[in-house]
Design an enzyme around this catalytic site. Structure first.
Site, PDB file in Angstrom:
ATOM      1  N   LYS A  92      39.933  56.463  49.426  1.00  0.00           N
ATOM      2  CA  LYS A  92      40.741  55.286  48.973  1.00  0.00           C
ATOM      3  C   LYS A  92      42.247  55.476  48.620  1.00  0.00           C
ATOM      4  O   LYS A  92      42.727  56.688  48.566  1.00  0.00           O
ATOM      5  CB  LYS A  92      40.122  55.125  47.705  1.00  0.00           C
ATOM      6  CG  LYS A  92      40.139  53.412  47.039  1.00  0.00           C
ATOM      7  CD  LYS A  92      39.131  52.539  47.719  1.00  0.00           C
ATOM      8  CE  LYS A  92      38.993  51.224  47.274  1.00  0.00           C
ATOM      9  NZ  LYS A  92      37.997  50.327  47.648  1.00  0.00           N
ATOM     10  N   GLY A 120      36.034  36.699  37.342  1.00  0.00           N
ATOM     11  CA  GLY A 120      36.733  36.897  38.692  1.00  0.00           C
ATOM     12  C   GLY A 120      36.488  36.079  39.673  1.00  0.00           C
ATOM     13  O   GLY A 120      35.341  36.071  40.038  1.00  0.00           O
ATOM     14  N   GLY A 127      38.364  35.812  42.725  1.00  0.00           N
ATOM     15  CA  GLY A 127      39.115  36.151  43.789  1.00  0.00           C
ATOM     16  C   GLY A 127      38.258  36.041  45.030  1.00  0.00           C
ATOM     17  O   GLY A 127      37.410  35.189  45.054  1.00  0.00           O
ATOM     18  N   VAL A 140      36.070  37.748  46.791  1.00  0.00           N
ATOM     19  CA  VAL A 140      34.764  38.077  46.996  1.00  0.00           C
ATOM     20  C   VAL A 140      33.974  37.218  45.578  1.00  0.00           C
ATOM     21  O   VAL A 140      32.845  36.676  45.761  1.00  0.00           O
ATOM     22  CB  VAL A 140      34.484  39.547  46.166  1.00  0.00           C
ATOM     23  CG1 VAL A 140      32.792  40.049  46.209  1.00  0.00           C
ATOM     24  CG2 VAL A 140      35.199  40.465  47.439  1.00  0.00           C
TER      25      VAL A 140
END
Length: 352
Positions: free
Chosen positions: A83, A183, A185, A187
């Site tokens: 990552k 959330g 966003g 996704v």
């Protein structure tokens, strides 16, 4: 939380490589963490974020890259885990130049790490990287499979919720099932669409009020404050924001009986998974259910994907959810700990 070592997380195997990359001309400060290449080159997205400190950014990179090793292993992908995080510069900055500098850092690892989009980054950023390094995925491609992986991530979470509702809650469909989405966003929004079409009743929260208003209008969702969403009176909780939201402060207030979401590293510590289990809450580990995105970009990178086949592969995440719950019953342990052991058993060199 800050790491006690520059080379890995406490009580975990050390990372193979951690690269600190800077470029004063563009303001780049990036951390590229390669956790494991046992199964193949490390594959994982690049996050652009404002961090409280450089130590916090390092901790995030280490946690995220280790999670990618487990995610790629459970998904049976021929890749290890890595990552990258970029510390977002203060004020205005030249975004293409910043990502070109980041691309040069990726290139310097000579294929040990392959990047893609993540929180704060886009397909346009990845397209810019492509001019600097071939070790990038998540890019729309003419006449070939590719592009934004967020719908695939959302689909994997959706089929996991379906499986969990059936196996844990004993309900045959999502019709009328109450789901809290933390959330909205890229996704989270796709997941809301899938859930709404299946008849779920949504409770939503996001720091962006406009997204919440849109969800209320489009899905008939109930809006709650971001500080209240984890304690919402629902059947399923889907964390789709940043990590460590399930911690010693929030776990005692969780009312859902099933947790399955897209956010990475939802548990602040392994003990938080134990605490959820003790309260009768089934937590489906994030790196199991949110693997749809990495499946998508991995198939794209290898040039072997097409929409129908990739969606079918992502749908098989539901089968792994079922297998995990079977393993949990036999092991008399928590889903988080059983999944960790299962994934680590797969961190082995593959026959080439």
């Amino acid at each position: 939380m800050t790491p006690s070592s520059l080379f890995g997380l406490p009580d975990q195997a050390t990372h193979e490589r951690v690269l600190l990359a800077t470029d004063p001309a563009t303001g780049l400060k990036a951390i590229l963490a390669v956790h494991s290449t046992a199964r193949g080159p490390a594959f994982g997205g690049c996050r652009l974020w404002h961090y409280d400190s450089e130590a916090a950014a390092l901790n995030d990179a280490l946690r995220l890259s280790q999670g990618m090793s487990l995610k790629n292993a459970l998904a049976d992908l021929p890749f290890g885990g890595g990552k990258a995080v970029i510390l977002k510069p203060q004020g205005d900055f030249d975004r293409p130049a910043l990502f070109a500098a980041f691309g040069r850092a990726v290139q310097s690892l000579n294929g040990a790490y392959i990047t893609a989009e993540d929180v704060g980054t886009t397909t346009a950023d990845m397209r810019g990287l492509q001019a600097v390094t071939p070790f990038v995925s998540g890019i729309p491609r003419d006449g070939a499979f590719g592009g934004d992986p967020s719908p695939k991530t959302a689909w994997g979470v959706f089929v996991s919720i379906q499986a969990g509702v059936r196996l844990v809650l004993g309900r045959s469909s999502l019709d009328g099932v109450r789901v809290a989405l933390q959330g909205l966003g890229a996704v989270g929004w796709h997941l809301a669409e899938f859930l709404h079409r299946a008849g779920a009743k949504l409770v939503v929260a996001d720091v962006d009020a406009a997204k919440v208003e849109r969800a209320v209008a489009q899905f008939g969702a109930v809006a709650v404050h971001v500080g209240e969403i984890l304690a919402a009176d629902v059947d399923v909780l889907a964390p789709c924001a940043l990590g460590a939201s399930l911690n010693a402060q929030t776990v005692p207030a969780v009312r859902a009986k099933l947790i399955a979401g897209a956010a990475n590293n939802q548990l602040a510590t392994p003990a938080d998974g134990d605490a959820l289990q003790a309260r009768g809450v089934c937590y489906l580990p994030d790196y199991l259910v949110n693997a749809g995105g990495i499946i998508s970009v991995a198939r794209e990178y290898r040039g072997e994907g097409e929409e129908t086949a990739v969606m079918a592969e992502v749908s098989r995440i539901a089968e792994r959810v079922e297998e995990l719950l079977q393993r949990v019953q036999k092991a008399d342990s928590t889903p988080a700990r059983v999944a960790d052991d299962w994934a680590r058993s797969k961190l082995v060199h593959l026959a080439r």
